[in-house]
Design an enzyme around this catalytic site. Structure first.
Site, PDB file in Angstrom:
ATOM      1  N   PHE A 264       0.853  -1.187   0.000  1.00 48.82           N
ATOM      2  CA  PHE A 264       0.000   0.000   0.000  1.00 48.82           C
ATOM      3  C   PHE A 264       0.892   1.241   0.000  1.00 48.82           C
ATOM      4  CE2 PHE A 264      -2.801   3.260   1.766  1.00 48.82           C
ATOM      5  CZ  PHE A 264      -3.869   3.110   0.891  1.00 48.82           C
TER       6      PHE A 264
ATOM      7  N   ASP B 123       1.161  -4.238   9.153  1.00 52.13           N
ATOM      8  CA  ASP B 123       0.015  -3.389   8.808  1.00 52.13           C
ATOM      9  C   ASP B 123      -1.197  -4.307   8.735  1.00 52.13           C
ATOM     10  OD1 ASP B 123      -2.026  -2.047   7.473  1.00 52.13           O
ATOM     11  OD2 ASP B 123      -0.672  -0.926   6.180  1.00 52.13           O
TER      12      ASP B 123
ATOM     13  N   TYR C 109     -11.367   2.458  10.081  1.00 50.60           N
ATOM     14  CA  TYR C 109     -12.569   2.759   9.291  1.00 50.60           C
ATOM     15  C   TYR C 109     -12.935   1.700   8.265  1.00 50.60           C
ATOM     16  CZ  TYR C 109      -9.103   4.774   6.000  1.00 50.60           C
ATOM     17  OH  TYR C 109      -8.031   4.995   5.173  1.00 50.60           O
ATOM     18  N   LYS C 110     -12.166   0.625   8.172  1.00 51.45           N
ATOM     19  CA  LYS C 110     -12.522  -0.445   7.235  1.00 51.45           C
ATOM     20  C   LYS C 110     -13.418  -1.464   7.942  1.00 51.45           C
ATOM     21  CE  LYS C 110      -8.513   0.067   4.161  1.00 51.45           C
ATOM     22  NZ  LYS C 110      -7.907   1.289   4.740  1.00 51.45           N
TER      23      LYS C 110
ATOM     24  N   ARG D 222     -12.339  -4.705  -7.030  1.00 46.77           N
ATOM     25  CA  ARG D 222     -12.294  -5.293  -5.682  1.00 46.77           C
ATOM     26  C   ARG D 222     -13.699  -5.439  -5.121  1.00 46.77           C
ATOM     27  NH1 ARG D 222      -8.321  -2.562  -1.482  1.00 46.77           N
ATOM     28  NH2 ARG D 222      -9.940  -0.970  -1.612  1.00 46.77           N
TER      29      ARG D 222
END
Length: 406
Positions: free
Chosen positions: A123, A192, A217-218, A365
């Site tokens: 990422f 991560d 927030y995921k 995705r």
């Protein structure tokens, strides 16, 4: 699978009740919880309650409502989700800031070593932080293919920094194997967990993990821009130094002395004043996991993603290509299919109320959030995808216009 068969699976799903903990728009199939979790029903009331505390008790709320302890109190609720002790967890800043703190702290604990090892095409924020830190400290950054990471560990390796679940493919690393190899080389590991925490089983303690960061927030459903969390193994807390020293990480912040003296334990990794409204929403998000074991969540995740892959390959043929590991044990809770016009196809899906997302250059995705995604959603979504592909509905100028957020 027929729609009736999918609905029968939903009727017997032991996690079906958890969907009632969320507010989801009518008619929308939401397959993007891997980017932004849905709104917990408890979140608006939590925000309103916190605003009322602010209104009624003003600055006294830091004591009256224990705001000052929220970074550790709320973080403690993550313990069963990530397999850590409450004393090893802290809600702090953004993922990027937390990652910088831990990478710099880990590098500082290995002052005679000059190399950070990471994965190429990780990422971007992970790579950017590592690049910036290496430039600042004069270290070397080695970004390798996943299968090459262990090959470059040596006596010069200070830190290994990896994303547990790849943000594109959803491929996972074997945490135990990486930790053991890094420790054998004398290095520390920073994980991560942004696409792991709340989606699949993670056991930081059992895998011998050193350090980790994760997104709020995921899958944790903390709301847009929710603060991240930090994990520091208890055995390392005295050794490591927070590189971003701020007043909240001081042993006695309200003594207002000139010289910095770090707090004990995990609290030393605080920096500035916590965002109380954001933490109220995150608390509601973490609360959606109450009474649910991560083993149950991972089991449903695998069933949902396997069903999706099977249905897409059966109904969409060779028009799309699976770009995630086929073995569910080797991937997280999202699935990626590739198509040269993936962006336009995803926009056509969104126009039909099937919400996923796109990652360049050609990846669509689809996230499966076990707390609220149904088997019915999977079957309906694939049916719409098949219609869009077979009809060419996606091939319109409006679907090719790139938005700022993809």
């Amino acid at each position: 699978m027929t729609l009736d068969e999918a609905q029968q699976l939903d009727a017997s799903d032991p996690l079906a009740f958890a969907r009632e903990r969320f507010t989801l728009p009518d008619g929308v199939i939401y397959l993007d919880g891997n980017s932004l979790g849905a709104l917990p029903k408890a979140a608006p009331a939590a925000l309103a309650r916190t605003a009322e505390q602010w209104r009624d008790d003003l600055i006294g709320s830091w004591n009256e409502h224990d705001w000052i302890d929220w970074p550790t109190r709320i973080a403690a609720k993550l313990a069963p989700i990530v397999g850590a002790k409450p004393s090893e967890l802290l809600i702090a800043d953004s993922t990027t800031v937390c990652l910088f703190k831990l990478l710099a702290a880990a590098a500082g604990a290995r002052p005679d070593r000059r190399k950070i090892v990471t994965q190429e095409a990780s990422f971007p924020t992970d790579l950017y932080v590592a690049q910036g830190l290496c430039d600042m400290l004069g270290l070397e950054l080695k970004a390798m293919r996943p299968e090459q990471v262990l090959d470059v560990l040596d006596k010069q390796t200070a830190v290994v920094s990896l994303t547990h679940v790849d943000y594109k493919s959803a491929a996972t690393y074997d945490m135990c194997r990486i930790n053991e190899a890094a420790h054998a080389a004398g290095a520390l590991v920073v994980w991560d967990l942004c696409h792991s925490a709340g989606a699949i089983e993670v056991d930081l303690n059992a895998t011998g993990s050193d350090l980790a960061v994760g997104c709020g927030y995921k899958y944790l459903n903390g709301g847009p821009g929710a603060p991240a969390f930090i994990y520091v193994a208890e055995r390392l807390q005295n050794e490591l130094i927070n590189p971003l020293q701020g007043w909240m990480g001081h042993a006695d912040p309200f003594a207002f002395v000139d010289d910095y003296r770090p707090a004990e334990g995990i609290l030393k990794f605080l920096t500035g004043t916590p965002s109380i409204l954001a933490m109220a929403a995150l608390d509601a998000g973490i609360g959606t996991f109450d009474g649910i074991a991560m083993a149950e969540i991972e089991a449903k995740s695998r069933k949902l993603s396997q069903l999706f892959i099977g249905e897409v390959e059966a109904r969409c043929g060779s028009e799309v290509r699976l770009a995630s590991p086929r073995d569910p044990k080797q991937r997280g809770s999202h699935v990626v299919f590739a198509h040269p016009d993936g962006y336009a196809i995803m926009q056509a899906l969104i126009a039909r109320s099937v919400i996923g997302d796109f990652r360049a250059p050609d990846l669509m995705r689809f996230g499966f959030t076990p707390l609220y995604t149904r088997f019915e959603d999977v079957v309906r979504a694939v049916g719409i995808l098949a219609e869009i592909l077979s009809s060419g509905e996606w091939d319109q100028p409006r679907f090719r216009q790139r938005a700022k957020v993809t």
